[in-house]
Design an enzyme around this catalytic site. Structure first.
Site, mmCIF file in Angstrom:
data_model
loop_
_atom_site.group_PDB
_atom_site.id
_atom_site.type_symbol
_atom_site.label_atom_id
_atom_site.label_comp_id
_atom_site.label_asym_id
_atom_site.label_seq_id
_atom_site.Cartn_x
_atom_site.Cartn_y
_atom_site.Cartn_z
ATOM 1 N N VAL A 25 -31.014 -20.589 40.144
ATOM 2 C CA VAL A 25 -32.230 -20.154 40.822
ATOM 3 C C VAL A 25 -32.711 -21.244 41.774
ATOM 4 C CG1 VAL A 25 -34.621 -19.423 40.517
ATOM 5 C CG2 VAL A 25 -32.877 -18.676 38.890
ATOM 6 N N CYS A 108 -29.682 -15.663 31.391
ATOM 7 C CA CYS A 108 -30.865 -16.496 31.620
ATOM 8 C C CYS A 108 -31.710 -16.549 30.349
ATOM 9 C CB CYS A 108 -31.699 -15.946 32.774
ATOM 10 S SG CYS A 108 -33.140 -16.976 33.124
ATOM 11 N N HIS A 175 -21.082 -18.311 28.831
ATOM 12 C CA HIS A 175 -21.743 -19.603 28.605
ATOM 13 C C HIS A 175 -21.756 -19.822 27.093
ATOM 14 C CE1 HIS A 175 -25.303 -22.444 29.730
ATOM 15 N NE2 HIS A 175 -24.577 -22.933 28.751
ATOM 16 N N ALA A 232 -22.791 -25.956 36.584
ATOM 17 C CA ALA A 232 -24.139 -25.914 37.158
ATOM 18 C C ALA A 232 -24.690 -27.333 37.245
ATOM 19 C CB ALA A 232 -25.047 -25.018 36.315
#
Length: 484
Positions: A25, A108, A175, A232
């Site tokens: 984001v 998320c 993940h 990330a």
């Protein structure tokens, strides 16, 4: 042409991508994606986009995708968060011509995802997810992919992945953390879960978690058998991670700022990237950290970056032979390197408290923060303290408000009805009453209106007024006029 599926989609459309930049984001914007691609990334995701906003807001579409169309930025996957099949598909239809696949965010774990009911907080709603993916697979001209977090149980995670594959998902990113593993509680991602999913499904699988350098990527592929690895945090601190090198921070920062000049993005994105790149250096030069936080223009950010570079070069020039990095870092702070997020106990000790005293809350010592100790305040509160040195965050000093009898909002101190202004206005209008405390004078204005109307009748028909003949209908009209 029929759209490619599974292995063929990964091999031909995604060009057998092994090195993947995660959807982040406000952080995986076009400029950062181009920088990452220059340094080894083979596939990138857009930042997570909100499907409902994307569908209704043309400006949002233009700012986040349409204006960012760039031939070098492929292959590209657009990620959406959504919880409604129709909304998700309609948004994806508007995006499919600008990307190679559409990804559904099921990973998320943040509070905003919980409030909005999307991301990892949909992982128990299998019927809804099946409908979303089935409809997308049927309607879209590009493949549908998913990014998930694991359940604590490997078996349940495997069944979850198989359900998504059966519904029409063509590529799965796993993940290896649960939705509870975030922030200081992130811990280590489970490659065991990822390996189990890879063995149980026939579609390509990407792994996410525990990736800080190229050797981690190679080890993850070897242990789990996945098709690719997504990064990330590691990518944010070292955009050259997939090249297997650790460049000087200012080299990456200057290159990124040059790209931003050509492909502009919000200043907050640029500032956030420099905070990540210069993370270790900004612990040394705190004053420049404050300057970077306050600067309002891209030119100002460039100036701070230049000053950081000069400070580091001066430090290198004065470096003694055989000197080693401080603070237990693998490299000197001016070199791109991983940032290992401390666990809750470490955080508590940094704040001067033991883990048992503060429980799992590790961001700061709350009691000391509430006492107004600026060294233990959050960064946002420290900024407020800089703007207003007299500001106190002690909750005991906050003013106490009495509540409105109707709605619970703070009541007006001088309200005759003991209400907030909104409730007071409704009651005063209904009862044709006054509340001087809120400046509402319905009764006074009504009486003035009647008095004026009466004076007008006296002027027009003095004899009738002396007899007291006042029509009932006229009185009603007068009252209505006074109310309005």
């Amino acid at each position: 042409m029929p759209k490619l599926r599974g292995e063929a989609f990964w091999r031909e459309t995604l060009r057998s991508a092994h090195y993947v930049v995660a959807p982040m984001v406000d952080q995986s914007e076009l400029a950062w994606r181009l920088l990452s691609r220059r340094h080894g990334a083979q596939l990138c995701y857009t930042p997570m986009l909100h499907a409902q906003v994307f569908l209704r807001d043309a400006n949002y579409r233009r700012e986040n995708l349409y204006d960012e169309a760039c031939p070098e930025d492929r292959p590209l996957i657009v990620q959406f968060c959504a919880n409604d099949p129709e909304v998700f598909v309609q948004a994806a239809l508007l995006a499919q011509d600008y990307c190679d696949a559409i990804d559904l965010n099921l990973g998320c774990p943040q509070m905003i995802a919980k409030r909005g009911h999307y991301g990892a907080f949909l992982q128990e709603e299998w019927d809804l997810l099946q409908r979303m993916i089935l409809l997308a697979n049927e309607k879209l001209s590009v493949p549908i992919t998913c990014k998930i977090r694991v359940f604590p149980e490997i078996d349940k995670t495997v069944k979850y992945a198989q359900m998504l594959e059966k519904a029409g998902c063509q590529l799965l990113t796993v993940h290896g953390r649960t939705k509870e593993q975030k922030g200081p509680l992130a811990g280590v991602a489970s490659w065991e879960h990822i390996q189990a999913v890879r063995k149980a499904v026939s579609i390509p699988v990407f792994a996410n978690g525990n990736i800080q350098c190229l050797s981690d990527v190679e080890e993850c592929i070897r242990k789990t058998g996945v098709h690719g690895v997504m990064s990330a945090e590691g990518n944010l601190h070292n955009p050259a991670l997939f090249e297997g090198r650790n460049p000087l921070v200012w080299e990456m920062a200057e290159e990124y700022l040059e790209i931003v000049q050509k492909y502009p993005c919000p200043l907050s994105y640029v500032r956030a990237h420099l905070f990540k790149l210069w993370h270790h250096t900004l612990q040394v030069y705190q004053q420049l950290r404050e300057e970077l936080a306050k600067v309002k223009t891209l030119e100002g950010i460039v100036d701070v970056n230049r000053e950081l570079k000069l400070r580091c070069q001066e430090e290198i020039a004065n470096q003694k032979e055989g000197e080693k990095p401080k603070e237990g870092l693998p490299f000197f702070h001016w070199i791109c390197q991983p940032y290992i997020r401390p666990g809750p106990k470490v955080r508590c000790k940094e704040n001067g408290a033991s883990g048992t005293e503060r429980g799992v809350r590790g961001k700061r010592a709350l009691e000391e923060e509430e006492d107004g100790n600026s060294e233990l305040l959050s960064k946002n509160k420290q900024k407020k303290k800089l703007r207003n040195p007299n500001k106190s965050f002690d909750p005991s000093l906050k003013p106490k408000y009495a509540k409105c009898d109707q709605c619970g909002n703070p009541k007006g101190n001088k309200c005759v009805f003991n209400m907030c202004r909104g409730c007071c206005k409704k009651r005063a209008f209904r009862e044709t009453a006054d509340c001087p405390g809120h400046g509402l004078l319905f009764k006074t204005k009504y009486e003035k209106s009647l008095s004026w109307q009466s004076s007008q009748r006296v002027i027009q028909n003095p004899e009738r007024s002396r007899r007291g003949d006042v029509d009932v209908g006229e009185t009603a009209l007068l009252k209505e006029a006074g109310d309005s």
